[in-house]
Design an enzyme around this catalytic site. Structure first.
Site, PDB file in Angstrom:
ATOM      1  N   ASP A  36      -5.727   2.482   6.577  1.00  0.00           N
ATOM      2  CA  ASP A  36      -6.610   2.751   7.719  1.00  0.00           C
ATOM      3  C   ASP A  36      -6.028   3.778   8.680  1.00  0.00           C
ATOM      4  O   ASP A  36      -4.826   4.044   8.676  1.00  0.00           O
ATOM      5  CB  ASP A  36      -6.833   1.464   8.511  1.00  0.00           C
ATOM      6  CG  ASP A  36      -5.571   1.053   9.274  1.00  0.00           C
ATOM      7  OD1 ASP A  36      -4.495   1.011   8.653  1.00  0.00           O
ATOM      8  OD2 ASP A  36      -5.664   0.809  10.480  1.00  0.00           O
ATOM      9  N   ASP A  78       0.828  -1.206   0.000  1.00  0.00           N
ATOM     10  CA  ASP A  78       0.000   0.000   0.000  1.00  0.00           C
ATOM     11  C   ASP A  78       0.866   1.262   0.000  1.00  0.00           C
ATOM     12  O   ASP A  78       0.680   2.160  -0.796  1.00  0.00           O
ATOM     13  CB  ASP A  78      -0.987   0.012   1.184  1.00  0.00           C
ATOM     14  CG  ASP A  78      -0.318  -0.193   2.545  1.00  0.00           C
ATOM     15  OD1 ASP A  78       0.908  -0.458   2.604  1.00  0.00           O
ATOM     16  OD2 ASP A  78      -1.030  -0.097   3.559  1.00  0.00           O
ATOM     17  N   PHE A 109       0.117  11.885   6.906  1.00  0.00           N
ATOM     18  CA  PHE A 109      -0.630  10.649   7.136  1.00  0.00           C
ATOM     19  C   PHE A 109      -1.876  10.603   6.249  1.00  0.00           C
ATOM     20  O   PHE A 109      -2.662  11.538   6.205  1.00  0.00           O
ATOM     21  CB  PHE A 109      -1.023  10.543   8.612  1.00  0.00           C
ATOM     22  CG  PHE A 109      -1.603   9.215   8.954  1.00  0.00           C
ATOM     23  CD1 PHE A 109      -0.783   8.114   9.168  1.00  0.00           C
ATOM     24  CD2 PHE A 109      -2.983   9.044   9.035  1.00  0.00           C
ATOM     25  CE1 PHE A 109      -1.319   6.872   9.463  1.00  0.00           C
ATOM     26  CE2 PHE A 109      -3.530   7.800   9.333  1.00  0.00           C
ATOM     27  CZ  PHE A 109      -2.696   6.717   9.554  1.00  0.00           C
ATOM     28  N   ASP A 124       6.864   4.056   3.508  1.00  0.00           N
ATOM     29  CA  ASP A 124       7.053   5.276   4.298  1.00  0.00           C
ATOM     30  C   ASP A 124       8.539   5.373   4.649  1.00  0.00           C
ATOM     31  O   ASP A 124       9.329   5.890   3.861  1.00  0.00           O
ATOM     32  CB  ASP A 124       6.141   5.148   5.527  1.00  0.00           C
ATOM     33  CG  ASP A 124       6.130   6.365   6.417  1.00  0.00           C
ATOM     34  OD1 ASP A 124       6.478   7.449   5.946  1.00  0.00           O
ATOM     35  OD2 ASP A 124       5.764   6.236   7.598  1.00  0.00           O
TER      36      ASP A 124
HETATM   37  P1  5GP Z   1       7.429   1.809   6.754  1.00  0.00           P
HETATM   38  O1  5GP Z   1       8.108   0.614   7.351  1.00  0.00           O
HETATM   39  O2  5GP Z   1       7.729   2.004   5.284  1.00  0.00           O
HETATM   40  O3  5GP Z   1       7.699   3.049   7.538  1.00  0.00           O
HETATM   41  O4  5GP Z   1       5.889   1.599   6.992  1.00  0.00           O
HETATM   42  C1  5GP Z   1       5.047   1.004   6.113  1.00  0.00           C
HETATM   43  C2  5GP Z   1       3.718   0.765   6.767  1.00  0.00           C
HETATM   44  O5  5GP Z   1       3.346   1.829   7.647  1.00  0.00           O
HETATM   45  C3  5GP Z   1       2.646   0.730   5.716  1.00  0.00           C
HETATM   46  O6  5GP Z   1       2.505  -0.571   5.178  1.00  0.00           O
HETATM   47  C4  5GP Z   1       1.440   1.230   6.468  1.00  0.00           C
HETATM   48  O7  5GP Z   1       0.812   0.160   7.122  1.00  0.00           O
HETATM   49  C5  5GP Z   1       2.000   2.187   7.490  1.00  0.00           C
HETATM   50  N1  5GP Z   1       1.914   3.594   7.037  1.00  0.00           N
HETATM   51  C6  5GP Z   1       2.930   4.402   6.708  1.00  0.00           C
HETATM   52  N2  5GP Z   1       2.487   5.620   6.352  1.00  0.00           N
HETATM   53  C7  5GP Z   1       1.147   5.573   6.435  1.00  0.00           C
HETATM   54  C8  5GP Z   1       0.104   6.534   6.178  1.00  0.00           C
HETATM   55  O8  5GP Z   1       0.302   7.694   5.795  1.00  0.00           O
HETATM   56  N3  5GP Z   1      -1.166   6.095   6.381  1.00  0.00           N
HETATM   57  C9  5GP Z   1      -1.468   4.845   6.803  1.00  0.00           C
HETATM   58  N4  5GP Z   1      -2.748   4.548   6.963  1.00  0.00           N
HETATM   59  N5  5GP Z   1      -0.506   3.917   7.057  1.00  0.00           N
HETATM   60  C10 5GP Z   1       0.773   4.290   6.876  1.00  0.00           C
END
Ligand code: 5GP
Length: 175
Positions: free
Chosen positions: A160, A101, A153, A104
């Site tokens: 979600d 999805d 966010f 980040d």
């Molecule tokens: P990362 O390890 O790349 O920081 O995090 C990835 C996960 O964090 C994503 O799969 C998601 O579940 C969550 N995440 C990161 N940014 C967002 C955001 O803006 N909105 C939502 N709903 N989830 C996020």
């Protein structure tokens, strides 16, 4: 404007823009993988809508499976490790496309990639609907990116806020 729990979100990426962009990604993947039988690994929960829309427009012979990453983490010398749940397929020598999805910080996908690569696939690429370049903490090569967004966010279209908002047909950003 919508309210989810204690927060207010405003429209950010429309349903039409998402559909148009997903069609472009489907076309790219269809072309790149012509004559091959890729295995899509859909990372639940957030990628379910994106994956559904994406694969619907890919007329290749392919396999689709669904995985999750454990929220439970175990401490190793490298820190916290999220384990893959649900990967029953033998992926050795397969062309893998991970469907996410959002990337980040990139830490989740980097861990996932490492665990996938250990299983000796022929190739691995990432398809992510969203990416926040400014938030990236570790380099990750992403071949298919829907939208690069600012470091805010977002919810909707699978994503979600505290369990709510995944069914929204477009993407909203925190007001
Ligand atoms: P990362 O390890 O790349 O920081 O995090 C990835 C996960 O964090 C994503 O799969 C998601 O579940 C969550 N995440 C990161 N940014 C967002 C955001 O803006 N909105 C939502 N709903 N989830 C996020």
């Amino acid at each position: 404007m919508i309210n989810i729990l204690d927060k207010t979100f405003v429209p950010f990426i429309s349903r039409q823009s998402i559909e148009n962009r997903v069609l472009e990604l489907s076309a790219m993947i269809s072309k790149d993988y012509e004559g091959r039988c890729p295995l899509f690994l859909v990372v639940l929960n957030g990628a379910f809508l994106f994956a559904g829309e994406l694969v619907k427009h890919i007329p290749l012979t392919c396999e689709i499976t669904f995985i999750r990453l454990s929220s439970y983490s175990q401490t190793e010398s490298t820190g916290k490790v999220k384990e893959i749940i649900g990967l029953d397929n033998n992926i050795e020598n397969r062309d893998i496309i991970i469907i996410e999805d959002i990337v980040d910080t990139g830490l989740t996908i980097a861990q996932l990639l490492k665990q996938i690569e250990d299983k000796k696939p022929k190739s691995v690429e990432i398809a992510t609907l969203l990416h926040k370049p400014e938030a990236l903490k570790t380099p990750v090569a992403m071949r298919y990116i829907g939208f690069e967004i600012e470091n805010k966010f977002v919810v909707g279209y699978g994503l979600d806020y505290d369990g709510i908002g995944r069914n929204l047909d477009s993407i909203y950003v925190l007001a």
